[in-house]
Design a protein around this motif. Structure first.
Motif, short mmCIF file in Angstrom:
data_model
loop_
_atom_site.label_atom_id
_atom_site.label_comp_id
_atom_site.label_asym_id
_atom_site.label_seq_id
_atom_site.Cartn_x
_atom_site.Cartn_y
_atom_site.Cartn_z
N LEU A 21 50.88 -1.11 34.52
CA LEU A 21 52.28 -1.11 34.96
C LEU A 21 53.21 -1.81 33.97
O LEU A 21 54.43 -1.74 34.11
CB LEU A 21 52.40 -1.79 36.33
N ALA A 49 53.20 4.59 36.62
CA ALA A 49 54.41 4.13 35.92
C ALA A 49 55.63 4.87 36.45
O ALA A 49 56.68 4.26 36.74
CB ALA A 49 54.27 4.33 34.42
N LEU A 52 56.34 3.77 40.13
CA LEU A 52 56.99 2.46 40.22
C LEU A 52 58.48 2.56 39.90
O LEU A 52 59.32 2.01 40.63
CB LEU A 52 56.30 1.48 39.27
N SER A 210 46.48 -5.29 37.54
CA SER A 210 47.09 -4.09 36.98
C SER A 210 46.11 -3.51 35.98
O SER A 210 45.03 -4.06 35.77
CB SER A 210 48.42 -4.44 36.29
#
Length: 358
Positions: A21, A49, A52, A210
């Motif tokens: 991330l 990605a 988010l 992550s």
């Protein structure tokens, strides 16, 4: 076709790599700065990605790019071998994203590109920026070769932005500082989506995960076992982007699948210690928030191993190998200073002048 959010504003494609991330989260302050300077950011990525950033900016247009499908080896010592094995797949993905970018530019009036480590996201027709903190790509005895390969890709862009300071006081060390480089470099200062706020400490440990599989899951399983009988209060963030946020309580642990920026900023500020990987974006975030931390680098990932070792040698953050971690390791924390923010303000107006050239 990409539909702009606003009319009569220059549209900038912001494209972070989907590798954990970190690349996406460090683009958040850049996207906010673009909006504040009357540009219209268009988000371009894939996987977690993209998920988010769509959660962070639900009103922005977005486009899905071809996936690199990056995974790690289960055994860290095979990390480089796995990367070499996956290189044909990686090259294919870069070609696919170049084709996708050409299509986007032909069908939408994009005025500029900011690519965070996406090697094929550039165009000769419009200003193209590459963001990386890895001017030296550490890979053991093949560092010289991997650095030169990376440089060949970056040369396709107009400029390279390095999220660090240029001088001796810096976060990236030899990763982001190189003697010679054949394209223009701009050190833009550490990037973080967070702000330090006065908060009462209510969590003893925040575990922040992550990164690509299977190593994310392997560390999660290990830490769930280690902290099962821990007496303090633990917040455990798995780093799994899903449609809805989930929260479960297991004894002393409150487990989240993910947190959006606002809640995560609050939680880090309210936590005495952060236990995480030593990814560069995490280092920048924790420095901004002046946090004590403990790092467990991803096995075999030279960059994270280097950062963890460097920060430990500077007496800032203790660290250890994944297989060596036990709760007793946390006793080392008091002997380390923790991370501190630099007094650096990014001049976004100056950086964005590139997109004003005709």
């Amino acid at each position: 076709m990409v539909t702009p959010l606003y009319k009569n504003e220059k549209k900038i494609l912001v494209a972070p790599l989907n590798w954990g991330l970190g690349h996406a989260t460090r683009c958040i302050p850049i996207i906010k700065a673009l909006i504040n300077n009357n540009y219209t950011p268009i988000i371009a990525s894939d996987g977690v990605a993209l998920s988010l950033l769509k959660k962070e900016f639900p009103n922005l247009s977005s486009v899905e790019l071809p996936s690199y499908n990056i995974t790690y080896a289960k055994n860290g010592k095979y990390f480089k071998l796995k990367m070499l094995k996956d290189s044909p797949k990686l090259i294919k993905a870069i070609k696919a994203e170049k084709k996708a970018i050409k299509h986007i530019i032909e069908n939408s009036s994009i005025d500029g590109i900011i690519s965070d480590n996406r090697l094929g996201v550039y165009s000769k027709k419009i200003p193209s920026v590459f963001i990386t903190h890895q001017l030296n790509v550490l890979s053991g005895i093949t560092t010289w070769f991997s650095t030169k390969i990376h440089e060949q890709f970056i040369k396709k862009f107009n400029i390279c932005w390095v999220p660090d300071t240029k001088g001796a006081l810096n976060l990236s060390g030899e990763l982001g500082h190189i003697t010679t480089f054949k394209i223009p470099l701009e050190y833009i200062g550490p990037l973080s989506r967070f702000e330090k706020k006065q908060a009462t400490i209510i969590n003893d440990v925040l575990i922040l995960l992550s990164g690509p599989e299977p190593q994310r899951t392997l560390l999660e399983e290990k830490l769930l076992l280690e902290f099962k009988n821990y007496k303090g209060k633990v917040v455990f963030i798995q780093g799994i982007m899903e449609t809805e946020q989930s929260i479960q309580v297991l004894g002393n642990m409150t487990i989240y699948n993910f947190m959006t920026s606002e809640l995560l900023e609050k939680t880090i500020n309210e936590s005495a210690l952060v236990l995480s990987r030593s990814g560069y974006t995490t280092v920048m975030d924790l420095a901004k928030l002046n946090k004590k931390a403990f790092f467990i680098p991803t096995p075999g990932q030279f960059e994270q191993e280097y950062l963890a070792k460097r920060l430990t040698e500077l007496s800032l953050v203790p660290s250890c190998k994944q297989e060596d971690f036990t709760l007793n390791k946390l006793n080392e924390i008091n002997a380390y200073e923790g991370l501190k923010a630099f007094d650096y303000k990014t001049d976004y107006k100056k950086l964005f002048r590139l997109f004003e050239s005709e």
